[in-house]
Each structure stands twice: as C-alpha cells, then as structure tokens.
Design an enzyme around this catalytic site. Structure first.
Site, PDB file in Angstrom:
ATOM      1  N   HIS A 143       0.820  -1.213   0.000  1.00 64.33           N
ATOM      2  CA  HIS A 143       0.000   0.000   0.000  1.00 64.33           C
ATOM      3  C   HIS A 143       0.856   1.265   0.000  1.00 64.33           C
ATOM      4  O   HIS A 143       0.405   2.316  -0.469  1.00 64.33           O
ATOM      5  CB  HIS A 143      -0.923  -0.003   1.223  1.00 64.33           C
ATOM      6  CG  HIS A 143      -1.818   1.204   1.312  1.00 64.33           C
ATOM      7  ND1 HIS A 143      -2.855   1.429   0.428  1.00 64.33           N
ATOM      8  CD2 HIS A 143      -1.823   2.250   2.182  1.00 64.33           C
ATOM      9  CE1 HIS A 143      -3.461   2.563   0.742  1.00 64.33           C
ATOM     10  NE2 HIS A 143      -2.866   3.081   1.803  1.00 64.33           N
ATOM     11  N   HIS A 193      -1.830   4.357  -3.147  1.00 63.02           N
ATOM     12  CA  HIS A 193      -1.051   3.164  -3.488  1.00 63.02           C
ATOM     13  C   HIS A 193      -0.050   3.538  -4.588  1.00 63.02           C
ATOM     14  O   HIS A 193      -0.404   4.217  -5.549  1.00 63.02           O
ATOM     15  CB  HIS A 193      -1.996   2.070  -3.981  1.00 63.02           C
ATOM     16  CG  HIS A 193      -1.369   0.723  -4.065  1.00 63.02           C
ATOM     17  ND1 HIS A 193      -1.792  -0.352  -3.298  1.00 63.02           N
ATOM     18  CD2 HIS A 193      -0.345   0.249  -4.823  1.00 63.02           C
ATOM     19  CE1 HIS A 193      -1.058  -1.409  -3.589  1.00 63.02           C
ATOM     20  NE2 HIS A 193      -0.171  -1.059  -4.518  1.00 63.02           N
ATOM     21  N   HIS A 195       1.584   3.972  -7.775  1.00 69.48           N
ATOM     22  CA  HIS A 195       1.124   3.619  -9.109  1.00 69.48           C
ATOM     23  C   HIS A 195       1.359   4.773 -10.065  1.00 69.48           C
ATOM     24  O   HIS A 195       1.629   5.905  -9.670  1.00 69.48           O
ATOM     25  CB  HIS A 195      -0.370   3.270  -9.094  1.00 69.48           C
ATOM     26  CG  HIS A 195      -1.275   4.457  -8.964  1.00 69.48           C
ATOM     27  ND1 HIS A 195      -1.436   5.164  -7.782  1.00 69.48           N
ATOM     28  CD2 HIS A 195      -2.069   5.085  -9.878  1.00 69.48           C
ATOM     29  CE1 HIS A 195      -2.292   6.145  -7.966  1.00 69.48           C
ATOM     30  NE2 HIS A 195      -2.689   6.127  -9.229  1.00 69.48           N
ATOM     31  N   GLN A 197       0.240   5.814 -14.528  1.00 69.74           N
ATOM     32  CA  GLN A 197      -0.760   5.568 -15.564  1.00 69.74           C
ATOM     33  C   GLN A 197      -0.103   5.618 -16.937  1.00 69.74           C
ATOM     34  O   GLN A 197       1.037   6.076 -17.079  1.00 69.74           O
ATOM     35  CB  GLN A 197      -1.884   6.613 -15.488  1.00 69.74           C
ATOM     36  CG  GLN A 197      -2.659   6.598 -14.183  1.00 69.74           C
ATOM     37  CD  GLN A 197      -3.824   7.569 -14.192  1.00 69.74           C
ATOM     38  OE1 GLN A 197      -4.748   7.440 -14.998  1.00 69.74           O
ATOM     39  NE2 GLN A 197      -3.795   8.535 -13.288  1.00 69.74           N
TER      40      GLN A 197
END
Length: 357
Positions: A143, A193, A195, A197
């Site tokens: 996380h 979290h 990440h 794109q």
C-alpha cells in the site's frame, strides 16, 4: 489466461494476460510466471463515454469524460482498490492474492478504443470520439512506497512493462503514448497506493506536436546536453544524464536524457534499462531528501510519437510541485492564462542543490 515471456535486454520478464469480470484487460508482469488462481470478480460493462472538443482559439483538443466525476476518491488502506484481492473481502482491481507488477485498463477512462461518436452536434465546433486508451500501472502490491523505495529490481521490471505497453499500444495504431506518474495530494492524487498511468492518444497532443516540430527542424538535444556542461548536471548512469535544463519551467525540474540520440525506452540496451531504472529511484530519493518530505511531483515519459522515431529524442521529465519544503509552486493566473511560466529558482542553482546531496 495467456502467459508470455517477453524479449527484454538483459532480463527475463514474464507477462500474464487476464480478462477481468467486466471485460477489461489486466497484465501481470514478473520475474517468475504468475500462476495463482483468480478470485471472484464483479461483473459489469466497461465505460466507453466521453468526447473530444476542439478549442478554436488555443488550437488544442480537450477531452470531456463526465463519468470520471464518480471515480474512486481517497479510499482507506483497508479499501485500497490497487491492493491484491483477498478471500472473503470485497474484490479489488487485481483479483489475485499476490503479484509483482500489474497493468490494467482504467475503470474510469478519458479515452477508449471503442468510444462512440459524440451524440450531440454543436454548430461551428469540431467534435470527435475520444479514441485511445487509459491504463493504470501498479508498481507493487504494498500500500505504501515510491520509486525510491520499491527497489532496483522492481524499477527494472517497471521499465520492462513500459516498453511492452509502448510496443502493444503503437502496434494498435495509437499516435502517442505517455506513461506518467502523479505523486502527492498537491498534484491531485486520489489513490495513495504506489502507481502510475499510461495514456495512449489517437490525436497528437499540442506539447508533443511542438516538440516533434522542433526536432524535425533540427533541434539537437544531444548536442545541447553536451554543451550545458556540468553546471546543469545532477548525476548520470549508463549514458543517461539527470539534468536541470537551462529552460526549466518548474523550480527543481529535472530531466533524464540519454546522451546519445534515443527515440524511446524500447531502444535501450540492458545497461541503459538498468541505469534509467536507477535514476528514477535516485531522483525521487534526492527530491525527498532535499525537501525533507515525500515530494509531490509530476513525472512523464516523452518518447517519439508514431512516425517520429527518426528525430524525436526521448526524455523523462520530473516537475516537482514545491519551491521549498513548505511552499507549493502554484500554476496561477499568468501561467494558466498565457502559458508563460515564472520560475523562482535558477536551473543551475537547482542542479547544484540536487547534485550536492
């Protein structure tokens, strides 16, 4: 389930393709083939809506996607949609109890390859379907974390996943592919979290159109990079330099630039993949150390659009949203209205401050 071993310089990378319950694609990348059984998923129909509208004065496209108004907003760690799914708990976006790195079709996309033509007609205005693709890249099942903390092997896996997605998305006919990361609530992040794109565009964005035009007209970034000398340099690895370009628009903006012409990460050899992965973590670490806090930033990879591979020089660009530890760099009226940025820190000062860490 479709398993594939990818052709990546200097590293073995395995990819598993899984079709989610609502028809969206999920790819799992790892050092070992992923063989876990999928848990139960929610059914449903993917969202395809939206439209492109042409701004006749700014001469640029804007995408309208009203369904994104209802996207996930700052969930708790217990409701993290990017975490691995667990038996007996609500399904997440990744229906497996563990994974190394994951990429999936965005549930709330701005662009979609099956987007419909605009339903309404506005006289005198050019409207188009928002073809393209939007994907989410999940760096780790944990996380919390950052490009600085996930480790070199995970960063190398991330670069391999980017390269694979470049290949697939260009093969699908998209015009420009932009992997990016937004970090920090100051940038507008709603999922904490770790990440990033990927957006695949079917129309050329105006910034990349201007960049491509500059390269077509002969701008030599490799030559400029050599001429800047050490004053603008932060660090380097495997022939890739981290620099604060003399025309930076953000305080403490830095670019990762191959010293020799390179159209995109797909052209890297094994050493360059390793060096690029190292610099992604090293620059994030330097920012966090310099500002003494997790630094909010925008990171974007500017690789050659389709058809521009012969002259477009790849860069990865960090735009920190801070000018000091407790001061945010706001894009206020002048910047938003004119596109002319006011910069409070000289790039050579920024380079020295980050270099000295």
């Amino acid at each position: 389930m479709v398993l594939k071993t990818l052709d990546m310089p200097g590293q073995a990378v395995h990819r598993r393709h899984h079709v989610k319950g609502d028809g969206r694609s999920l790819w799992l990348y790892g050092r070992e083939p992923h063989g876990l059984e999928a848990l139960a998923e929610e059914d449903g129909e993917p969202i395809h809506g939206g439209s492109l509208r042409w701004h006749p004065l700014r001469r640029e496209w804007a995408v309208y996607a009203s369904h994104r108004q209802n996207r996930t907003f700052k969930p708790s760690a217990a409701d993290d949609p990017l975490a691995p799914s667990q038996p007996g708990r609500p399904a997440t976006e990744i229906p497996f109890t563990d994974f190394e790195l994951a990429v999936f079709d965005n549930r709330f996309p701005s662009f979609h390859p099956d987007a419909a033509e605009p339903a309404q007609d506005i006289p005198g205005l050019d409207l188009r379907r928002p073809g393209g693709k939007c994907e989410v890249v999940v760096y780790t099942p944990d996380h919390e974390g950052s490009l600085a903390t996930i480790g070199q092997d995970r960063r190398r896996l991330l670069v391999a996943a980017w390269i694979d997605r470049y290949r697939d998305l260009f093969a699908a006919g998209h015009t420009f592919v932009l992997p990016f990361e937004s970090r920090g609530e100051e940038v507008g992040v709603t999922l904490h979290h770790p990440h990033g794109q990927i957006y695949a565009f079917d129309v050329m964005p105006p910034v990349q159109e201007k960049m491509a035009d500059a390269f077509r007209q002969g701008y030599d970034l490799a030559g400029a990079l050599a001429s800047w000398g050490d004053d603008y340099s932060v660090t380097e690895a495997a022939g890739i330099r981290a620099v604060a370009p003399p025309y930076a628009r953000f305080p403490y903006e830095t670019w990762l630039v191959p010293q020799a012409f390179t159209p995109g990460p797909w052209a890297f050899d094994a050493d360059q993949i390793d060096g690029f992965a190292h610099l992604l973590g090293d620059m994030t670490r330097r920012y966090d150390e310099f500002f003494a806090r997790p630094t909010p930033y925008m990171l974007s990879l500017h690789a050659a659009p389709r058809g521009e591979e012969g002259h477009f020089h790849f860069t990865a660009q960090f735009y920190p949203l801070l000018r000091s530890a407790d001061k945010i760099k706001y894009l206020a009226s002048v910047e938003q209205s004119t596109g002319m940025f006011t910069v409070d820190i000289m790039p050579e000062q920024a380079a020295k401050a980050l270099r000295d860490l």
